[in-house]
Design a protein around this motif. Structure first.
Motif, PDB file in Angstrom:
ATOM      1  N   ALA A   5       0.817  -1.216   0.000  1.00 36.02           N
ATOM      2  CA  ALA A   5       0.000   0.000   0.000  1.00 36.02           C
ATOM      3  C   ALA A   5       0.854   1.272   0.000  1.00 36.02           C
ATOM      4  CB  ALA A   5      -0.969  -0.008   1.177  1.00 36.02           C
ATOM      5  N   THR A  25       1.787   7.619   6.573  1.00 36.04           N
ATOM      6  CA  THR A  25       1.322   6.248   6.346  1.00 36.04           C
ATOM      7  C   THR A  25       1.871   5.298   7.400  1.00 36.04           C
ATOM      8  OG1 THR A  25       1.168   6.641   3.977  1.00 36.04           O
ATOM      9  CG2 THR A  25       1.278   4.347   4.690  1.00 36.04           C
ATOM     10  N   PRO A  58     -11.602  -3.968   9.843  1.00 35.59           N
ATOM     11  CA  PRO A  58     -10.982  -2.962   8.972  1.00 35.59           C
ATOM     12  C   PRO A  58     -10.692  -3.486   7.568  1.00 35.59           C
ATOM     13  CG  PRO A  58      -9.913  -2.966  11.111  1.00 35.59           C
ATOM     14  CD  PRO A  58     -10.840  -4.142  11.085  1.00 35.59           C
ATOM     15  N   TYR A  59     -10.350  -4.759   7.455  1.00 35.33           N
ATOM     16  CA  TYR A  59     -10.083  -5.327   6.138  1.00 35.33           C
ATOM     17  C   TYR A  59     -11.352  -5.439   5.306  1.00 35.33           C
ATOM     18  CZ  TYR A  59      -5.498  -6.314   7.964  1.00 35.33           C
ATOM     19  OH  TYR A  59      -4.256  -6.177   8.508  1.00 35.33           O
ATOM     20  N   CYS A  62     -11.871  -2.146   3.842  1.00 32.89           N
ATOM     21  CA  CYS A  62     -10.924  -1.932   2.741  1.00 32.89           C
ATOM     22  C   CYS A  62     -11.371  -2.635   1.468  1.00 32.89           C
ATOM     23  CB  CYS A  62      -9.534  -2.401   3.140  1.00 32.89           C
ATOM     24  SG  CYS A  62      -8.735  -1.319   4.328  1.00 32.89           S
ATOM     25  N   MET A  65     -13.748  -0.513  -0.210  1.00 28.93           N
ATOM     26  CA  MET A  65     -13.118   0.708  -0.725  1.00 28.93           C
ATOM     27  C   MET A  65     -12.302   0.451  -1.991  1.00 28.93           C
ATOM     28  SD  MET A  65     -11.973   2.543   2.818  1.00 28.93           S
ATOM     29  CE  MET A  65     -11.149   3.869   1.990  1.00 28.93           C
ATOM     30  N   LEU A  66     -12.000  -0.800  -2.299  1.00 28.51           N
ATOM     31  CA  LEU A  66     -11.244  -1.121  -3.506  1.00 28.51           C
ATOM     32  C   LEU A  66     -11.941  -0.636  -4.772  1.00 28.51           C
ATOM     33  CD1 LEU A  66      -9.886  -4.705  -2.791  1.00 28.51           C
ATOM     34  CD2 LEU A  66      -8.569  -2.602  -3.051  1.00 28.51           C
ATOM     35  N   CYS A  69     -10.299   2.495  -5.965  1.00 31.67           N
ATOM     36  CA  CYS A  69      -8.851   2.490  -6.198  1.00 31.67           C
ATOM     37  C   CYS A  69      -8.567   2.290  -7.682  1.00 31.67           C
ATOM     38  CB  CYS A  69      -8.178   1.375  -5.405  1.00 31.67           C
ATOM     39  SG  CYS A  69      -8.180   1.652  -3.639  1.00 31.67           S
TER      40      CYS A  69
END
Length: 101
Positions: A5, A25, A58-59, A62, A65-66, A69
């Motif tokens: 990431a 980050t 959290p994963y 994510c 949220m991909l 991206c």
């Protein structure tokens, strides 16, 4: 998987100020590790399965949220997909409020 990431982030950021975002980050990564320890301590009376389920949340976020991206422009160029690479760079630029020439 932890270094992928930040590598992608650094590829998409302008050179000026890139180091600041790298520090941010990794700072958030460290905060996440500390939070995981706190959660593990708070849930130590429960089964390890509860800790695993809470840790996965959290994963899961994510994964959803991909959708927003973009593919790595460098990888697209290496695969010979120049039009898609240009589109990816243009998408990131527009998201940053910039326009490509």
């Amino acid at each position: 998987g932890g270094d992928i990431a930040p590598s992608l982030l650094m590829e998409l950021l302008p050179a000026h100020g890139r180091e600041k975002w790298l520090i941010v980050t990794y700072a958030f990564w460290s905060i996440g590790v500390v939070c995981q320890c706190i959660v593990a301590f708070a849930l130590h009376t429960f089964s390890w399965r509860v800790l695993t389920a809470v840790s996965v949340l959290p994963y899961v976020v994510c994964v959803f949220m991909l959708r927003w991206c973009v593919e790595s422009p460098k990888q697209l160029l290496l695969l010979g997909r120049a039009d898609e690479a240009t589109h990816a760079v243009r998408t990131v630029a527009l998201g940053c409020g910039k326009d490509l020439p």
